[in-house]
Design an enzyme around this catalytic site. Structure first.
Site, mmCIF file in Angstrom:
data_model
loop_
_atom_site.group_PDB
_atom_site.id
_atom_site.type_symbol
_atom_site.label_atom_id
_atom_site.label_comp_id
_atom_site.label_asym_id
_atom_site.label_seq_id
_atom_site.Cartn_x
_atom_site.Cartn_y
_atom_site.Cartn_z
ATOM 1 N N ASN A 1 37.405 44.300 33.584
ATOM 2 C CA ASN A 1 38.105 45.247 34.104
ATOM 3 C C ASN A 1 38.223 46.726 33.232
ATOM 4 O O ASN A 1 38.976 47.531 33.242
ATOM 5 C CB ASN A 1 39.399 44.726 34.579
ATOM 6 N N GLU B 1 39.913 36.732 38.917
ATOM 7 C CA GLU B 1 38.846 37.435 37.912
ATOM 8 C C GLU B 1 39.109 36.917 36.284
ATOM 9 O O GLU B 1 40.315 37.048 35.970
ATOM 10 C CB GLU B 1 39.019 39.081 37.721
ATOM 11 N N THR C 1 44.397 42.864 46.426
ATOM 12 C CA THR C 1 43.108 43.257 46.902
ATOM 13 C C THR C 1 42.553 42.204 47.724
ATOM 14 O O THR C 1 41.430 41.423 47.316
ATOM 15 C CB THR C 1 42.057 43.644 45.780
ATOM 16 N N THR D 1 34.124 41.180 46.607
ATOM 17 C CA THR D 1 34.014 42.290 45.473
ATOM 18 C C THR D 1 33.611 41.612 44.208
ATOM 19 O O THR D 1 32.667 41.186 43.979
ATOM 20 C CB THR D 1 35.108 43.241 45.284
ATOM 21 N N LYS E 1 39.066 37.125 50.670
ATOM 22 C CA LYS E 1 38.450 37.663 49.450
ATOM 23 C C LYS E 1 39.469 37.911 48.557
ATOM 24 O O LYS E 1 40.688 38.529 49.126
ATOM 25 C CB LYS E 1 37.209 38.794 49.534
#
Lengths: 409, 409
Positions: free
Chosen positions: B398, B276, B190, B153, B179
């Site tokens: 985000n 991230e 996630t 993602t 991932k």
């Protein structure tokens, strides 16, 4: 019934209190960084302190002085937390109390001490002792604004709230000021609050009223979920209003508690509005939980989720992130019963997307203030937390502190 | 003793597995977004799932299929989590499994299903069913890279790790891909990981080995402290290597566990490096705790503190923020015993500043990788967490997701 508590447009100290703030040189650039708040009369006092296992030296000293039961004043510096400085920190906190007390004509044990700022850097106590005489001389009934400015760290604005209420045949005043900005979490933060009142309040009642008011205000806010080493809320009551004695559970006690809670809640909300990098003030309201405890867990998980806070920063009505935080909060949750509202619009109903048009949801979170409601639809438990978003500004502000300070730049 | 596990420079699928990834149109721009990984032989499988109370539809379906005990393949889409979509989500997950199974010549119950992406947006399952035949036709032994790309993602890079080890007279291969990126927290995130092996491993031993390997890898990482609705780790063993049966506790079991743990730890660390906005890879090592449980609490508090993570972003050796997080972790802490090290340099010793020159401390945290050690000096408890910094990039990434997705932009 009309609210008996009146918030004052022009906050002022209650009768018999004086305050001052001076620039001692702990902060650079002649910024106010040392404050004193004192009562001309003996006080009855109550306080709550950080629950962090690592406590700053002034916190530990003030805990002892509070127990002594004869506080008359508090001295506060900003720019240095005097935390994690070992035995020297303890000596410095005592020296700070002693010099302030001497300047104000008080005994050391009558002085409460607070520090806020960077952790682990020795307090330049000689600047405090040098400035103490000027500080005591500057004390005046109109000095609260200088005091409120002197206790700020990364806060942008001073926070002062005054309320009046009728108690025991007299109008009493309750006035508080506070500082916050970073390390703000439920259960106390880099958070200092000082509340004064001219009401006459017995010690047990003042302690109980303080605990209740803190539980419903400073313990219901969160900026970043971090809890500091220095948090302190002090309430001093000097009885100058001459009200009839307050009886626990009586009308006077209810009125006083109402005013104290109102002042603390207003201060707490202002702390969130002025949180580091905050661009949103978000009320996270949880209802329908199996218990109040579950509701608190859910509200805190949502309020502290980095992903949720980022979505608020972007004015994104991202209910999926809210429900994911609900799910890991550790509370009883049935996902197909969960409703999530932005303002009064359903983002999700029964755990799935509601039919509210996205444009309306976006409008509901576009402003600076909004409410996110999570209804678990399981029982009668509820809790509310006041919080902010997570911004690039928060990160930029907090990237670099210690090395700059140590290197004196 | 030399490590019997050999990490392969060129990762490859174990014998008897094939993989593929295609662009089904769930993501825009012809990006790979649908993957399949299958075994030509029957497998013994084990899995761990998110502990979030809110679970995505594919998670709930896969839990049932795992219990059936005859998995042959997994189908995965990215770009949509199929979470919080109600009964339609359950139907869509089943339709996804059914179409993939039909295309691969399997029964529905033999297909494991995973989804990752945005929560609360209906899965465009018709894109999956339309692409399933192409996906099954594309399956090949060299297809793992396409599969690994199709499950990403916000990840920037695909993560694939292969190891070889001798088990029961044969060399077996253990190969995993994963991932992550956001919503990464201890206890699953996630985060999807798929591990295949040609070792023959009995079901009980595979389940135990999987639990142990996950506990020491994916449950020791944290990017943002958020735990998602979709986390899944699947391990499939097809026995194609023809090793002698593994006995619990025997040499073969030890060797296999060692390889499985190594592959998962390597994948977990790569998830953190690719978190991230991450610019740092920080190993938070806690030792000297009263218990391993206390050590874990302290390591997680430090790793998840927004203020601590911001300081790492700024390469600031701010031990004061580290100790403040230590203090609120809920563990037994005596503040005058706490040592904090950056690399092997003391920032604080005995709860106060150490005499290491600030320039050396800054150098210790200037690089992309460093270790922060907290020694509580109370006992023998220890725990290590791998984490990243908090950057402006994380916030920027985000801020806005849901409204853009719903409005199709």
């Amino acid at each position: 019934m009309a609210d008996p508590v009146e918030l004052l447009r022009s906050p002022k100290l209650p009768t018999g209190f004086r305050a001052a703030g001076v620039a001692s040189g702990i902060k650079s650039g002649a910024k106010l960084d040392l404050g004193m708040l004192s009562s001309d009369l003996p006080t009855c006092s109550a306080a709550t302190f950080t629950t962090n296992r690592v406590k700053a030296s002034p916190v530990r000293l003030s805990m002892r002085h509070l127990k002594g039961g004869d506080l008359r004043a508090v001295v506060v510096n900003s720019g240095n937390a005097n935390a994690c400085n070992g035995p020297q920190g303890d000596l410095d906190a005592r020296e700070m109390a002693a010099s302030a007390a001497a300047a104000a004509g008080l005994e050391v044990r009558q002085m409460f001490v607070c520090s806020t700022g960077i952790i682990g850097v020795p307090l330049p106590v000689e600047k405090v002792t040098a400035a103490a005489p000027d500080l005591a001389r500057a004390l005046r009934p109109s000095g609260l604004r200088d005091f409120a400015k002197a206790i700020l760290t990364s806060d942008k604005v001073a926070k002062i709230v005054s309320a009046r209420v009728g108690v025991g045949g007299k109008t009493v005043t309750v006035t508080g000021c506070a500082k916050g900005a970073g390390m703000i979490s439920p259960n106390m933060a880099t958070m200092l609050a000082f509340v004064t009142t001219d009401a006459a309040v017995p010690g047990d009642e003042l302690a109980a009223a303080t605990r209740a008011a803190v539980a419903g205000s400073f313990n219901c806010i969160s900026v970043d979920g971090d809890m500091s080493t220095n948090d302190t809320v002090l309430v001093m009551a000097n009885g100058a209003a001459g009200n009839r004695p307050i009886k626990p559970g009586g009308a006077g006690a209810r009125a006083f508690r109402s005013a104290l809670s109102r002042v603390m809640l207003e201060l707490a909300q202002r702390l969130v509005r002025d949180g580091e990098g905050a661009s949103k003030f978000v009320t996270v309201r949880v209802r329908g939980a199996g218990s109040d405890r579950d509701a608190r867990r859910v509200a805190e998980a949502v309020a502290n989720s980095a992903l949720v806070k980022c979505s608020w920063n972007g004015s994104d009505p991202n209910w999926g992130r809210v429900i994911h935080a609900v799910g890991y909060a550790g509370a009883r949750v049935e996902q197909d019963k969960v409703d999530i509202l932005f303002g009064d619009l359903y983002g999700a109903r029964g755990g799935v997307v509601a039919d509210t048009p996205i444009g309306e949801l976006k409008a509901a979170v576009a402003g600076r203030d909004f409410t996110v409601t999570v209804d678990l639809n399981l029982g009668g438990g509820g809790h509310t937390v006041y919080t902010s978003d997570l911004s690039e500004g928060y990160v930029a502000y907090n990237r670099l502190e210690y090395a700059l300070k140590i290197q004196g730049r």
